[in-house]
Design an enzyme around this catalytic site. Structure first.
Site, PDB file in Angstrom:
ATOM      1  N   CYS A 174       0.813  -1.229   0.000  1.00  0.00           N
ATOM      2  CA  CYS A 174       0.000   0.000   0.000  1.00  0.00           C
ATOM      3  C   CYS A 174       0.840   1.270   0.000  1.00  0.00           C
ATOM      4  O   CYS A 174       0.502   2.245  -0.670  1.00  0.00           O
ATOM      5  CB  CYS A 174      -0.974  -0.003   1.176  1.00  0.00           C
ATOM      6  SG  CYS A 174      -0.216  -0.293   2.778  1.00  0.00           S
ATOM      7  N   HIS A 227      -1.469   7.318   3.436  1.00  0.00           N
ATOM      8  CA  HIS A 227      -0.018   7.203   3.552  1.00  0.00           C
ATOM      9  C   HIS A 227       0.632   8.356   2.786  1.00  0.00           C
ATOM     10  O   HIS A 227       0.277   8.625   1.630  1.00  0.00           O
ATOM     11  CB  HIS A 227       0.482   5.885   2.944  1.00  0.00           C
ATOM     12  CG  HIS A 227       0.143   4.672   3.756  1.00  0.00           C
ATOM     13  ND1 HIS A 227      -0.436   4.717   5.001  1.00  0.00           N
ATOM     14  CD2 HIS A 227       0.335   3.347   3.469  1.00  0.00           C
ATOM     15  CE1 HIS A 227      -0.596   3.476   5.459  1.00  0.00           C
ATOM     16  NE2 HIS A 227      -0.128   2.632   4.550  1.00  0.00           N
TER      17      HIS A 227
END
Length: 363
Positions: free
Chosen positions: A159, A253
């Protein structure tokens, strides 16, 4: 696409499994007919199996509440008889995941996996559909190895990579990048946690995420690699070094990236133009989950920010900002993406759409 595919979610009770459920609730191509999890959840309705562990912002999809959860390991025969393919997001040991996913594939059931277990199996494509869609062409070689006609495994990448590798990719293809240093600041949902279930993360930063730095340095080179015979050969450049930090953020993120070009150093304007003009096979095919604009550059000094940009294009776009010259590298910038949408379940759904559009899910 007129055809509908019946699909299953293996590992449906975990955080990524829950995200799959919400994304597939009204999907135009995919119809969820089967949910599977561990033996602890098997035999219960999905609503009962998830119980208080449901952590999405939206309720459990109404049509999935009463589906009886199957045993992901012991009910493979039944599951594969019901579906055209499965999404896999199980929480097991790596060797157990490898074996499980191969078992589904050998039952002639394609597997689109969120797990890391098969990312470096040489004939398993690890795909970000905008970047390396052509890697799915390795599937016939994998089927030959597995002895299958229809079954195969395809995976999405880690990810955190999907916040910064999409920005690196078109620049490396066009100009050649020698070195990349990245520091990632990663949300707690990447560990499958919420603040309620992980109070230690409130007002805290943890400078270590197990295995993450190795993935961040190695996986981009497979994405940048090429099919060579019956395997995908990883690229040997750029050189990546990474430091990965867990921060008190629910979703999203962020990466701080430093890059050095091999020879010609493009201007800031040329870099931004390359980003803003970049699109891939997902946009060409107009896949249902594909963002219209994949890479989005923000000119403001304090953007992109996780709260304001993580849901850009339903959480499937990448946001970039603060591009400037550096004293040791050529340039530095920041970028971010939504880690459970673009980074996890959403990226896997987009990969499944690519595979369906290219005919790999056909019976």
């Amino acid at each position: 696409m007129e055809k509908k595919f019946n699909v299953g979610i293996v590992g449906a009770t975990g955080m990524v499994g829950q995200r799959f459920a919400t994304l597939l609730e009204n999907h135009p191509w995919f119809n969820v007919v089967c949910l599977a999890a561990s033996s602890r959840s098997a035999g219960k309705s999905y609503e009962e199996a998830v119980g208080k562990k449901w952590c999405m912002d939206t309720p459990i999809p109404e049509k999935m509440k009463s589906i009886v959860v199957m045993d992901a390991t012991n009910d493979i025969d039944k599951i594969t008889s019901m579906v055209d393919f499965v999404f896999c997001a199980v929480d097991m040991k790596k060797d157990e995941i490898k074996a499980l996913e191969e078992e589904y594939a050998k039952h002639e059931c394609p597997v689109v996996s969120n797990n890391s277990a098969h990312r470096f199996t040489p004939d398993v494509p690890m795909v970000v559909p905008e970047l390396n869609a052509e890697h799915i062409n390795i599937i016939p070689a994998q089927r030959k190895r597995l002895g299958t006609k229809r079954g195969f495994i395809a995976v999405k990448s880690n990810c955190s990579l999907q916040s910064y590798v999409p920005a690196i990719f078109p620049l490396h293809r066009k100009y050649g990048i020698k070195d990349v240093l990245v520091c990632t600041y990663q949300a707690i949902s990447g560990a499958g946690k919420t603040f309620e279930r992980w109070p230690e993360m409130v007002d805290n930063v943890i400078p270590y995420i197990g295995g993450e730095e190795e993935k961040s340095e190695k996986e981009p080179l497979k994405l940048l690699g090429k099919i060579d015979g019956d395997v995908i050969a990883s690229a040997d450049k750029p050189n990546f070094t990474a430091q990965c930090i867990r921060v008190p953020v629910s979703n999203g993120h962020l990466g701080a990236v430093f890059m050095k070009f091999e020879n010609e150093v493009p201007s800031k304007e040329e870099i931004i133009k390359t980003w803003e003009g970049f699109s891939g096979r997902a946009q060409e095919l107009e896949l249902p989950s594909a963002p219209k604009h994949f890479l989005n550059y923000f000119t403001e000094d304090d953007r992109p920010q996780i709260k304001s940009e993580r849901m850009l294009e339903n959480g499937m776009a990448v946001s970039i900002g603060r591009l400037r010259e550096d004293t040791q590298y050529d340039y530095k910038f920041v970028c971010l993406s939504h880690n459970t949408l673009r980074g996890a379940a959403g990226g896997a759904v987009l990969l499944a759409e690519l595979l369906a559009a290219e005919g790999y899910m056909d019976r």
